[in-house]
Design a protein around this motif. Sequence first.
Motif, PDB file in Angstrom:
ATOM      1  N   ARG A 400       0.827  -1.210   0.000  1.00 40.90           N
ATOM      2  CA  ARG A 400       0.000   0.000   0.000  1.00 40.90           C
ATOM      3  C   ARG A 400       0.864   1.265   0.000  1.00 40.90           C
ATOM      4  O   ARG A 400       0.572   2.235  -0.685  1.00 40.90           O
ATOM      5  CB  ARG A 400      -0.922   0.006   1.223  1.00 40.90           C
ATOM      6  CG  ARG A 400      -2.013  -1.050   1.216  1.00 40.90           C
ATOM      7  CD  ARG A 400      -2.812  -0.995   2.501  1.00 40.90           C
ATOM      8  NE  ARG A 400      -3.805  -2.033   2.600  1.00 40.90           N
ATOM      9  CZ  ARG A 400      -5.049  -1.945   2.140  1.00 40.90           C
ATOM     10  NH1 ARG A 400      -5.435  -0.830   1.527  1.00 40.90           N
ATOM     11  NH2 ARG A 400      -5.891  -2.949   2.268  1.00 40.90           N
ATOM     12  N   ARG A 404       1.562   4.487  -4.557  1.00 42.19           N
ATOM     13  CA  ARG A 404       0.940   5.743  -4.122  1.00 42.19           C
ATOM     14  C   ARG A 404      -0.189   6.189  -5.041  1.00 42.19           C
ATOM     15  O   ARG A 404      -1.002   7.020  -4.661  1.00 42.19           O
ATOM     16  CB  ARG A 404       2.005   6.842  -4.041  1.00 42.19           C
ATOM     17  CG  ARG A 404       3.064   6.542  -2.983  1.00 42.19           C
ATOM     18  CD  ARG A 404       4.184   7.570  -3.008  1.00 42.19           C
ATOM     19  NE  ARG A 404       5.159   7.279  -1.962  1.00 42.19           N
ATOM     20  CZ  ARG A 404       5.066   7.704  -0.706  1.00 42.19           C
ATOM     21  NH1 ARG A 404       4.041   8.456  -0.368  1.00 42.19           N
ATOM     22  NH2 ARG A 404       5.965   7.391   0.184  1.00 42.19           N
ATOM     23  N   THR A 405      -0.232   5.680  -6.247  1.00 43.15           N
ATOM     24  CA  THR A 405      -1.287   6.087  -7.183  1.00 43.15           C
ATOM     25  C   THR A 405      -2.457   5.118  -7.214  1.00 43.15           C
ATOM     26  O   THR A 405      -3.415   5.343  -7.948  1.00 43.15           O
ATOM     27  CB  THR A 405      -0.704   6.229  -8.603  1.00 43.15           C
ATOM     28  OG1 THR A 405      -0.162   4.956  -9.001  1.00 43.15           O
ATOM     29  CG2 THR A 405       0.388   7.287  -8.645  1.00 43.15           C
ATOM     30  N   THR A 406      -2.392   4.045  -6.443  1.00 48.95           N
ATOM     31  CA  THR A 406      -3.480   3.062  -6.417  1.00 48.95           C
ATOM     32  C   THR A 406      -4.617   3.548  -5.528  1.00 48.95           C
ATOM     33  O   THR A 406      -4.383   4.006  -4.401  1.00 48.95           O
ATOM     34  CB  THR A 406      -2.980   1.698  -5.901  1.00 48.95           C
ATOM     35  OG1 THR A 406      -1.942   1.224  -6.760  1.00 48.95           O
ATOM     36  CG2 THR A 406      -4.108   0.684  -5.883  1.00 48.95           C
ATOM     37  N   ASP A 407      -5.828   3.480  -6.032  1.00 53.09           N
ATOM     38  CA  ASP A 407      -7.006   3.848  -5.250  1.00 53.09           C
ATOM     39  C   ASP A 407      -7.392   2.656  -4.377  1.00 53.09           C
ATOM     40  O   ASP A 407      -8.043   1.715  -4.840  1.00 53.09           O
ATOM     41  CB  ASP A 407      -8.156   4.224  -6.191  1.00 53.09           C
ATOM     42  CG  ASP A 407      -9.396   4.685  -5.427  1.00 53.09           C
ATOM     43  OD1 ASP A 407      -9.369   4.667  -4.185  1.00 53.09           O
ATOM     44  OD2 ASP A 407     -10.387   5.062  -6.081  1.00 53.09           O
ATOM     45  N   TRP A 408      -7.003   2.699  -3.103  1.00 48.12           N
ATOM     46  CA  TRP A 408      -7.233   1.566  -2.226  1.00 48.12           C
ATOM     47  C   TRP A 408      -8.684   1.455  -1.778  1.00 48.12           C
ATOM     48  O   TRP A 408      -9.035   0.528  -1.044  1.00 48.12           O
ATOM     49  CB  TRP A 408      -6.293   1.626  -1.026  1.00 48.12           C
ATOM     50  CG  TRP A 408      -4.863   1.455  -1.433  1.00 48.12           C
ATOM     51  CD1 TRP A 408      -3.875   2.388  -1.407  1.00 48.12           C
ATOM     52  CD2 TRP A 408      -4.268   0.278  -1.969  1.00 48.12           C
ATOM     53  NE1 TRP A 408      -2.706   1.871  -1.875  1.00 48.12           N
ATOM     54  CE2 TRP A 408      -2.907   0.566  -2.233  1.00 48.12           C
ATOM     55  CE3 TRP A 408      -4.732  -1.006  -2.257  1.00 48.12           C
ATOM     56  CZ2 TRP A 408      -2.027  -0.367  -2.777  1.00 48.12           C
ATOM     57  CZ3 TRP A 408      -3.866  -1.938  -2.795  1.00 48.12           C
ATOM     58  CH2 TRP A 408      -2.532  -1.623  -3.041  1.00 48.12           C
ATOM     59  N   ASN A 409      -9.537   2.369  -2.220  1.00 48.87           N
ATOM     60  CA  ASN A 409     -10.972   2.194  -1.998  1.00 48.87           C
ATOM     61  C   ASN A 409     -11.567   1.228  -3.021  1.00 48.87           C
ATOM     62  O   ASN A 409     -12.646   0.678  -2.801  1.00 48.87           O
ATOM     63  CB  ASN A 409     -11.691   3.537  -2.091  1.00 48.87           C
ATOM     64  CG  ASN A 409     -11.343   4.447  -0.938  1.00 48.87           C
ATOM     65  OD1 ASN A 409     -11.228   4.002   0.189  1.00 48.87           O
ATOM     66  ND2 ASN A 409     -11.165   5.737  -1.225  1.00 48.87           N
ATOM     67  N   ARG A 410     -10.858   1.044  -4.135  1.00 46.62           N
ATOM     68  CA  ARG A 410     -11.360   0.168  -5.192  1.00 46.62           C
ATOM     69  C   ARG A 410     -10.499  -1.072  -5.399  1.00 46.62           C
ATOM     70  O   ARG A 410     -10.891  -1.992  -6.112  1.00 46.62           O
ATOM     71  CB  ARG A 410     -11.455   0.936  -6.519  1.00 46.62           C
ATOM     72  CG  ARG A 410     -12.416   2.109  -6.487  1.00 46.62           C
ATOM     73  CD  ARG A 410     -12.682   2.678  -7.864  1.00 46.62           C
ATOM     74  NE  ARG A 410     -11.453   3.121  -8.517  1.00 46.62           N
ATOM     75  CZ  ARG A 410     -10.944   2.561  -9.609  1.00 46.62           C
ATOM     76  NH1 ARG A 410     -11.541   1.511 -10.149  1.00 46.62           N
ATOM     77  NH2 ARG A 410      -9.844   3.029 -10.152  1.00 46.62           N
ATOM     78  N   GLU A 506       4.058  13.787  -9.080  1.00 45.99           N
ATOM     79  CA  GLU A 506       3.081  14.162  -8.062  1.00 45.99           C
ATOM     80  C   GLU A 506       3.224  15.648  -7.727  1.00 45.99           C
ATOM     81  O   GLU A 506       4.310  16.226  -7.830  1.00 45.99           O
ATOM     82  CB  GLU A 506       3.283  13.328  -6.798  1.00 45.99           C
ATOM     83  CG  GLU A 506       3.004  11.843  -7.000  1.00 45.99           C
ATOM     84  CD  GLU A 506       3.301  11.031  -5.754  1.00 45.99           C
ATOM     85  OE1 GLU A 506       2.763   9.927  -5.639  1.00 45.99           O
ATOM     86  OE2 GLU A 506       4.080  11.506  -4.902  1.00 45.99           O
TER      87      GLU A 506
END
Length: 524
Positions: A400, A404-410, A506
């Motif tokens: 995780r 850093r660009t991964t949407d951890w809600n999805r 970023e």
Amino acid sequence: MSSIEEALRFVARRIARLRGRSPGSIGGGALIVLAVLAAAGWYFRPWLHGIVYAVYTTPILPLALLVAGGVVYALRRRTTLVGPQAVLAVFLLVLVVGSGITGLLAGERLGKSTLDAATTADSLDETNSQMPRVVPKSVAARYASNTLNFPQYRISGSDVTVNNGTPYWSYALAPDGAYNHFTKRQHGTVLIDMTQQNAEVRTVTDDLERGIGPAFYNNYRFELLKRGQYLVDYGDPFMVVNEGEQYIAVPYTTPTFHWVPLPYTTPEWGGVALIDSDGNVEDLSPAEARSHSALEEQRLYPSALARKKVATTKYRRGIVNTFTSHEDEIEVAPVPGANNDQPFLVFTEDGPEYIVAVEPYGEAQGLKEVWTVDSRTGDYEMYTPDRSLFGARKATDYVRQAARTTDWNRFSPSEPIPVVVDGQLYWQVRVVPSDSSGIAYIAFVNARSSDVREVSTTREVVAFLEGDTGTVDSGGAADSRDPSLIVQRVAPNGTVVGTLEVYGNESVRVVQGNATATNATATG
């Protein structure tokens, strides 16, 4: 002649012998009802297996009844107010307390016998790069459902099987819906290639006489409990496809009885039951299962028993220790993954092995031990790292942090599998969408340095397992993960109280009070 007819005639002959009459002259409604009930009980004995086996493997039960009877008898000699309710109350009290104590005794014996029988390993076996676990269980189920084109059937069950050297997730084509449940048989087997990131689905169709999913008269378990051993504990079935033929393999355990200081049982591997497509049942000992041509590639040892035995090694310093100081106590590490948990079956260069990673008891998430269980022989090995390594849960935290660009809600990390490359332990973590529709990418986390290597194709997974670990090593972080900008929060006395690392393109947004936000972009 059917089994129920045989049972009826048998009971009729026994009753007639007792009464001195011929079977055709038996009279009396009570005897007829008794015969019917006895025959029905015999025919439907598979439905009673759970109760019978529970009583059989709870030898504290007759002792509790004996103690209850003795207590009540002693009380009734002093007073006539003691009734049947008192017998039941004392019996239940003794049974509950006794079962709790014998459960602890069974756990301690099983754990210590596991430690005594296990060998100590200096290193872990290298992972077989030609048989990688790429597709997690939840994604395989989605692949199987998405490609299913049989309107009267659904997929049922999920387990690992091997066919021609390739590991698959296997599913039974079970009847779907109430009408089909009672009128149809298992229609075949669905195989999902575990080594390919994309949906590689193979379907073998042919009705099984006794299969997974249909009504009891077409069901493998009902047939197994009639034709196979009865007083054993059958585990989860899995499909085997060998030379075009379909089989259902069911590993099972048998109880071992211990009588002091109180009676209890512990489970041991008993063998494997094998049901062919014609419904024939073979009861195979462990040695016979290993030599059977249809099972030469398969795991045979019950996975639930492997987990249970490793988990009970927490009693290595005694029962009291687990309630007091917890010295040297372990626990099986919980891992993320939809409907899948340890042990994981990993294919090593020495064959298929169950791997169980354990952590210290409590909040600690370090890796205390790694247990490997030969899935064909049931041999246990314990590997204790000679330096500090982190466990599966912490590995997902590093994934995780790195992405850093991964949407951890999805998306979520799933099934951290331990793999060994050039003697170094890594956690192989699959990142999957919340609907398990595929695999976003796979991350290998160095269990010593916490470096993360992300790969997105099956070819890259194989290359990593073959030793192409890129910039990831135990000496430091990968160069490609160096931050482009570091922002520090500094207190008035010059102490750094916070750090923010900015990567790639970023942006940094600085907001002071109600002032307009100012953007800055890091490059490099």
